[in-house]
Design a protein around this motif. Structure first.
Motif, mmCIF file in Angstrom:
data_model
loop_
_atom_site.group_PDB
_atom_site.id
_atom_site.type_symbol
_atom_site.label_atom_id
_atom_site.label_comp_id
_atom_site.label_asym_id
_atom_site.label_seq_id
_atom_site.Cartn_x
_atom_site.Cartn_y
_atom_site.Cartn_z
ATOM 1 N N GLY A 250 -59.986 2.782 -20.691
ATOM 2 C CA GLY A 250 -59.231 3.129 -21.892
ATOM 3 C C GLY A 250 -60.097 3.828 -22.909
ATOM 4 N N MET A 251 -61.362 3.345 -23.056
ATOM 5 C CA MET A 251 -62.269 3.982 -23.993
ATOM 6 C C MET A 251 -62.619 5.387 -23.530
ATOM 7 S SD MET A 251 -64.783 0.766 -24.779
ATOM 8 C CE MET A 251 -65.938 1.758 -25.706
ATOM 9 N N ALA A 252 -62.774 5.558 -22.233
ATOM 10 C CA ALA A 252 -63.135 6.873 -21.713
ATOM 11 C C ALA A 252 -62.020 7.874 -21.922
ATOM 12 C CB ALA A 252 -63.478 6.759 -20.226
ATOM 13 N N GLN A 253 -60.774 7.372 -21.876
ATOM 14 C CA GLN A 253 -59.652 8.290 -22.038
ATOM 15 C C GLN A 253 -59.591 8.856 -23.450
ATOM 16 O OE1 GLN A 253 -56.301 5.930 -20.735
ATOM 17 N NE2 GLN A 253 -56.276 6.933 -18.757
ATOM 18 N N ALA A 254 -60.027 8.089 -24.450
ATOM 19 C CA ALA A 254 -60.025 8.571 -25.825
ATOM 20 C C ALA A 254 -61.261 9.444 -26.034
ATOM 21 C CB ALA A 254 -60.011 7.391 -26.788
ATOM 22 N N GLN A 255 -61.312 10.545 -25.301
ATOM 23 C CA GLN A 255 -62.535 11.329 -25.223
ATOM 24 C C GLN A 255 -62.632 12.395 -26.291
ATOM 25 O OE1 GLN A 255 -61.797 14.391 -21.670
ATOM 26 N NE2 GLN A 255 -61.222 12.290 -21.131
ATOM 27 N N THR A 256 -61.532 12.739 -26.943
ATOM 28 C CA THR A 256 -61.551 13.770 -27.967
ATOM 29 C C THR A 256 -60.976 13.218 -29.265
ATOM 30 O OG1 THR A 256 -61.271 15.521 -26.311
ATOM 31 C CG2 THR A 256 -60.766 16.081 -28.607
ATOM 32 N N VAL A 257 -61.750 13.326 -30.325
ATOM 33 C CA VAL A 257 -61.294 12.896 -31.645
ATOM 34 C C VAL A 257 -61.192 14.126 -32.540
ATOM 35 C CG1 VAL A 257 -61.800 11.481 -33.677
ATOM 36 C CG2 VAL A 257 -62.373 10.635 -31.383
ATOM 37 N N LEU A 258 -60.019 14.341 -33.105
ATOM 38 C CA LEU A 258 -59.794 15.451 -34.022
ATOM 39 C C LEU A 258 -59.988 14.969 -35.453
ATOM 40 C CD1 LEU A 258 -56.528 16.960 -32.460
ATOM 41 C CD2 LEU A 258 -58.899 17.598 -31.981
ATOM 42 N N THR A 259 -60.861 15.617 -36.170
ATOM 43 C CA THR A 259 -61.055 15.312 -37.589
ATOM 44 C C THR A 259 -59.972 16.032 -38.376
ATOM 45 O OG1 THR A 259 -63.437 15.111 -37.276
ATOM 46 C CG2 THR A 259 -62.645 15.436 -39.530
ATOM 47 N N VAL A 260 -59.141 15.264 -39.068
ATOM 48 C CA VAL A 260 -57.942 15.805 -39.721
ATOM 49 C C VAL A 260 -58.052 15.618 -41.230
ATOM 50 C CG1 VAL A 260 -55.431 15.629 -39.884
ATOM 51 C CG2 VAL A 260 -56.573 15.315 -37.679
ATOM 52 N N SER A 261 -57.787 16.690 -41.965
ATOM 53 C CA SER A 261 -57.925 16.675 -43.422
ATOM 54 C C SER A 261 -56.597 17.001 -44.089
ATOM 55 C CB SER A 261 -58.986 17.703 -43.852
ATOM 56 O OG SER A 261 -59.135 17.742 -45.256
ATOM 57 N N SER A 262 -56.356 16.374 -45.241
ATOM 58 C CA SER A 262 -55.175 16.682 -46.060
ATOM 59 C C SER A 262 -55.586 16.677 -47.522
ATOM 60 C CB SER A 262 -54.067 15.649 -45.839
ATOM 61 O OG SER A 262 -52.979 15.886 -46.739
ATOM 62 N N TRP A 263 -55.134 17.681 -48.269
ATOM 63 C CA TRP A 263 -55.476 17.764 -49.694
ATOM 64 C C TRP A 263 -54.358 17.220 -50.592
ATOM 65 C CZ3 TRP A 263 -51.766 21.170 -51.362
ATOM 66 C CH2 TRP A 263 -51.336 22.159 -50.463
ATOM 67 N N VAL A 264 -53.366 16.587 -49.987
ATOM 68 C CA VAL A 264 -52.325 15.893 -50.752
ATOM 69 C C VAL A 264 -52.359 14.412 -50.366
ATOM 70 C CG1 VAL A 264 -50.803 17.879 -51.096
ATOM 71 C CG2 VAL A 264 -50.616 16.544 -48.998
ATOM 72 N N PRO A 265 -51.737 13.535 -51.161
ATOM 73 C CA PRO A 265 -51.816 12.099 -50.881
ATOM 74 C C PRO A 265 -51.239 11.733 -49.512
ATOM 75 C CG PRO A 265 -50.979 12.493 -53.095
ATOM 76 C CD PRO A 265 -51.015 13.828 -52.418
ATOM 77 N N PRO A 266 -51.626 10.587 -48.956
ATOM 78 C CA PRO A 266 -51.134 10.162 -47.642
ATOM 79 C C PRO A 266 -49.616 9.996 -47.594
ATOM 80 C CG PRO A 266 -53.003 8.818 -48.319
ATOM 81 C CD PRO A 266 -52.647 9.656 -49.497
ATOM 82 N N THR A 267 -49.003 9.721 -48.753
ATOM 83 C CA THR A 267 -47.555 9.535 -48.799
ATOM 84 C C THR A 267 -46.788 10.842 -48.926
ATOM 85 O OG1 THR A 267 -47.739 9.197 -51.195
ATOM 86 C CG2 THR A 267 -47.746 7.235 -49.805
#
Length: 340
Positions: free
Chosen positions: A18-35
């Motif tokens: 399962g850990m090996a399958q999560a092989q790519t992590v995308l760094t995601v940015s937002s300049w507005v609030p999470p809501t």
């Protein structure tokens, strides 16, 4: 004992797999609030991608933006983050063709506008040429633009003269100038401070933004137009090197969730929060005014030259028949709105 050891080994192997399958992590940015609707739609896309790739690709959504709004495009291009969105008009002069969707009276809902925008833009390679350095995941717009202010009812073109308005850039800036509005280009998140301190008298926004940027208690008057006074074009994008690092299977997953699908996702998010915000405005006593035929005619006369100017600029960008492309967009919007 032997069976227990085998079972433990199996559990450990499953965990490692399962850990090996999560092989790519995308760094995601937002300049507005999470809501904010934009952040919500972006997270929905991330969650869908993780599910579609069986956890091989997942997103790390940062708690704060890697850059102010105006720097987002270059942040994605340079790999400071992998995925984000931006307003084309935040970098004046950089994007011309995307202004096609920003003229007055284009449509009453963000979803059909966004899907129509993505379909037409995807058809013309000149749009891709304007977005060199990023992998475009989709184009979209917000809902119809409204004139908000803290001072007085605006019922005719003449009422706009002299008042100080915050705008986000792009075609809305030119529209405002042609309506004799005194405008300043500032990112949306600065609106509350500008309005609450009296530095600005008003702002041009879709309905949703009164809630998202906490100006619902500051605004006193709102003038709406059929199809909106303007719209704002956005791009949802990925760093191309990150995209190219994905397996063919995972690229396919990204592609299937992008294009019209992502335009629809962001458009629906805008429409949902627009409806909520309009209800909240009424609760908060904001005076809503619908522009009458004379007001609409006055706007049309004053901004008509903008389409001609845009067509000339689009030709310089390589589009052979900009007027035809604009007509295609309007026809696609009308078709999609009639399907709702």
């Amino acid at each position: 004992m032997k069976k227990t050891l085998i079972s433990l080994a199996a559990v450990a192997l499953t965990s490692l797999t399962g850990m090996a399958q999560a092989q790519t992590v995308l760094t995601v940015s937002s300049w507005v609030p999470p809501t904010h609707g934009l952040s919500v739609a972006q997270k929905e896309w991330c969650d869908a991608l993780t599910a579609r790739t069986s956890n091989r690709v997942r997103c790390n959504i940062l708690p704060r933006a890697v850059t102010p709004p105006v720097g987002t495009y270059d942040a994605i291009r340079n790999g400071l983050a992998d995925v984000s969105f931006t307003v084309h008009g935040y970098t004046p002069g950089r994007f011309v063709l995307t202004q096609m969707v920003e003229f007055p009276f284009m449509g009453d809902r963000a979803e059909p506008l966004s899907v129509a925008f993505n379909r037409v833009a995807s058809k013309y390679p000149e749009f891709a040429a304007e977005h060199q350095g990023v992998k475009v995941l989709g184009y979209f717009t917000h809902g119809p633009g409204i004139v908000f202010n803290t001072k007085r009812p605006i019922t005719r073109v003449e009422d706009l003269a002299g008042m100080k308005f915050r705008v986000g850039g792009g075609m809305v800036n030119e529209i405002a100038k042609n309506l004799d509005m005194n405008v300043t280009l500032k990112p949306a998140p600065e609106s509350y401070e500008l309005l609450s301190t009296g530095v600005m008298d008003g702002t041009l926004f879709p309905a949703e933004s009164t809630d998202s940027f906490k100006i619902d208690k500051v605004i006193k008057h709102a003038t709406t137009f059929p199809g909106g006074l303007y719209n704002t074009s956005f791009v949802f994008m990925m760093n191309p090197a990150k995209y190219n690092s994905l397996s063919a299977e995972d690229k396919k997953a990204v592609d299937e969730l992008s294009g019209d699908a992502v335009a629809s996702r962001f458009g629906k998010s805008w429409d949902r929060v627009d409806d909520i915000a309009l209800g909240n405005m009424q609760k908060n006593g904001v005076k809503l005014i619908k522009a009458d035929a004379a007001f609409i005619s006055g706007v049309t006369i004053r901004v008509s030259k903008l389409e001609r100017d845009w067509a000339q600029a689009a030709k310089a960008k390589g589009v052979k028949d900009p007027s035809r492309m604009l007509a295609e967009f309007r026809a696609e919007v009308a078709k999609l709105q009639n399907q709702k």
